[in-house]
Enzyme design. Structure first.
Site, mmCIF file in Angstrom:
data_model
loop_
_atom_site.group_PDB
_atom_site.id
_atom_site.type_symbol
_atom_site.label_atom_id
_atom_site.label_comp_id
_atom_site.label_asym_id
_atom_site.label_seq_id
_atom_site.Cartn_x
_atom_site.Cartn_y
_atom_site.Cartn_z
ATOM 1 N N HIS A 1 9.700 -0.533 9.012
ATOM 2 C CA HIS A 1 8.756 -1.667 9.089
ATOM 3 C C HIS A 1 8.869 -2.577 7.858
ATOM 4 C CE1 HIS A 1 6.671 0.131 12.493
ATOM 5 N NE2 HIS A 1 6.404 1.225 11.813
ATOM 6 N N ASP B 1 0.855 -1.195 0.000
ATOM 7 C CA ASP B 1 0.000 0.000 0.000
ATOM 8 C C ASP B 1 0.891 1.246 0.000
ATOM 9 O OD1 ASP B 1 1.000 -0.492 2.582
ATOM 10 O OD2 ASP B 1 -0.801 0.244 3.604
HETATM 11 C C1 BDR Z 1 2.665 -0.850 8.645
HETATM 12 O O1 BDR Z 1 1.573 0.073 8.425
HETATM 13 C C2 BDR Z 1 1.874 0.944 7.366
HETATM 14 O O2 BDR Z 1 1.669 2.269 7.752
HETATM 15 C C3 BDR Z 1 3.305 0.728 7.012
HETATM 16 O O3 BDR Z 1 3.518 0.885 5.618
HETATM 17 C C4 BDR Z 1 3.605 -0.667 7.473
HETATM 18 O O4 BDR Z 1 3.308 -1.607 6.467
HETATM 19 C C5 BDR Z 1 3.290 -0.573 9.992
HETATM 20 O O5 BDR Z 1 2.355 -0.785 11.019
HETATM 21 CA CA CA Z 2 2.953 -0.890 4.106
#
Ligand code: BDR
Ligand code: CA
Length: 317
Positions: free
Chosen positions: A241, A11
């Site tokens: 992340h 995303d």
């Molecule tokens: C996840 O949520 C999204 O905002 C980031 O891209 C990552 O995949 C972290 O909690």
């Molecule tokens: Ca993500």
């Protein structure tokens, strides 16, 4: 040595862009496709952004447009306070001239796994709706996928959208629970480890200096993301992340794991929580609970410093 073939379900999203450019630049990874979903942005924007990342890197990979809403719950607003209104902070993204694949993300996932039995690693760094839809479309993919690596969840640590829930799981908890119920080999790279892996503004400046096009883009986009971390976490840095999930594919030894069956809370105050399940038999997930954060950060930076060189080599072919 043959490369690891991966599909990234995404995303995009600033840390998604970091993960995707890392994978594009990594000499041992072949990204077969990007499949898109809502989360940080709406799915239409996610598809446009995915196409833009492919073009920016002169990479050859399909982009397949995915689900536009969760399986059961209603769609949450995009996380514009984390990633900006268009997904890449304050960096404007032009519409792409390339069209996405004509198949849905779920069909693309099934077809690609079935055409490459035992070879495809499915790396999900977004809400798990496309994976759940692919399982419904062809449950047999569980025996033909090589591995499923998911950025999501918070097991022994607090969540990031609520005390209990991590964003990717929280956006579609029913899909996540279906994915954890399926008998396929999952590695979970959740907040327990991803919040340990951080880069600061100086790190991104060094990427921009070494790789002005791709590192320069990430350096600009990350300003917004670091501002969020300053306000929310009192950190002059940001969490890696989604890149951590890609690194768990190529360098699993940088993480320590515990095998645990998981379920997801789908209703109530704790909606989106990922919890260990003891009473029923579900295939155990490899849950990452420890990480060598220095080595992950160093690998992230060293691969991305070569991103422009890798792109130039592709253009010359
Ligand atoms: C996840 O949520 C999204 O905002 C980031 O891209 C990552 O995949 C972290 O909690
Ligand atoms: Ca993500």
């Amino acid at each position: 040595m043959s490369k690891r073939k991966i599909i990234i379900d995404t995303d995009p999203g600033i840390d998604d862009a970091m993960a995707i450019h890392f994978a594009f630049a990594h000499p041992e990874i072949e990204v077969i496709g990007l499949t898109t979903v809502f989360g940080n942005v709406h799915t239409g924007t996610a598809t446009r952004n995915a196409l833009a990342l492919v073009e920016m890197a002169a990479y050859t990979a399909d982009v397949a447009h995915g689900a536009e809403s969760p399986l059961v719950r209603s769609l949450n607003p995009p996380a514009d306070y984390v990633h900006g209104a268009e997904g890449f902070g304050d960096v404007p993204i032009p519409d792409s001239e390339t069209e996405p694949d004509s198949r849905s993300a779920a069909t693309f996932i099934c077809d690609t796994i079935n055409q490459n039995p035992g070879e495809i690693t499915l790396c999900a760094v977004a809400p798990l709706t496309n994976l759940a839809l692919a399982l419904r479309e062809d449950p047999g993919i569980v025996d033909r996928v090589r591995e499923v690596v998911i950025m999501g969840g918070a097991i022994d640590t607090r969540g990031n959208v609520s005390e209990w829930a991590e964003a990717n799981i929280w956006c579609d908890p029913h899909a996540a629970d279906e994915v954890f119920a399926a008998s396929w080999p999952i590695t979970l790279v959740g907040l327990d480890v991803t919040q340990q892996v951080r880069c600061d503004p100086a790190d991104f400046h060094s990427l921009a200096a070494a790789s002005p096009i791709i590192g320069g883009f990430l350096n600009k986009a990350v300003q917004f993301y670091v501002d969020f971390h300053r306000q929310r976490h009192d950190l002059d840095a940001c969490f890696l992340h989604d890149p951590s999930a890609v690194i768990a594919i190529t360098d699993p030894a940088m993480f320590t794991r515990e095998a645990a069956s998981l379920r997801v809370v789908c209703e109530g105050a704790r909606v989106g929580q990922t919890v260990r399940r003891t009473s029923e038999s579900r295939r155990a997930v490899d849950v990452c609970l420890g990480v060598d954060q220095d080595r992950v950060r160093e690998l992230f930076l060293s691969v991305l410093k070569n991103a422009d060189t890798a792109m130039a080599e592709r253009k010359n072919i």
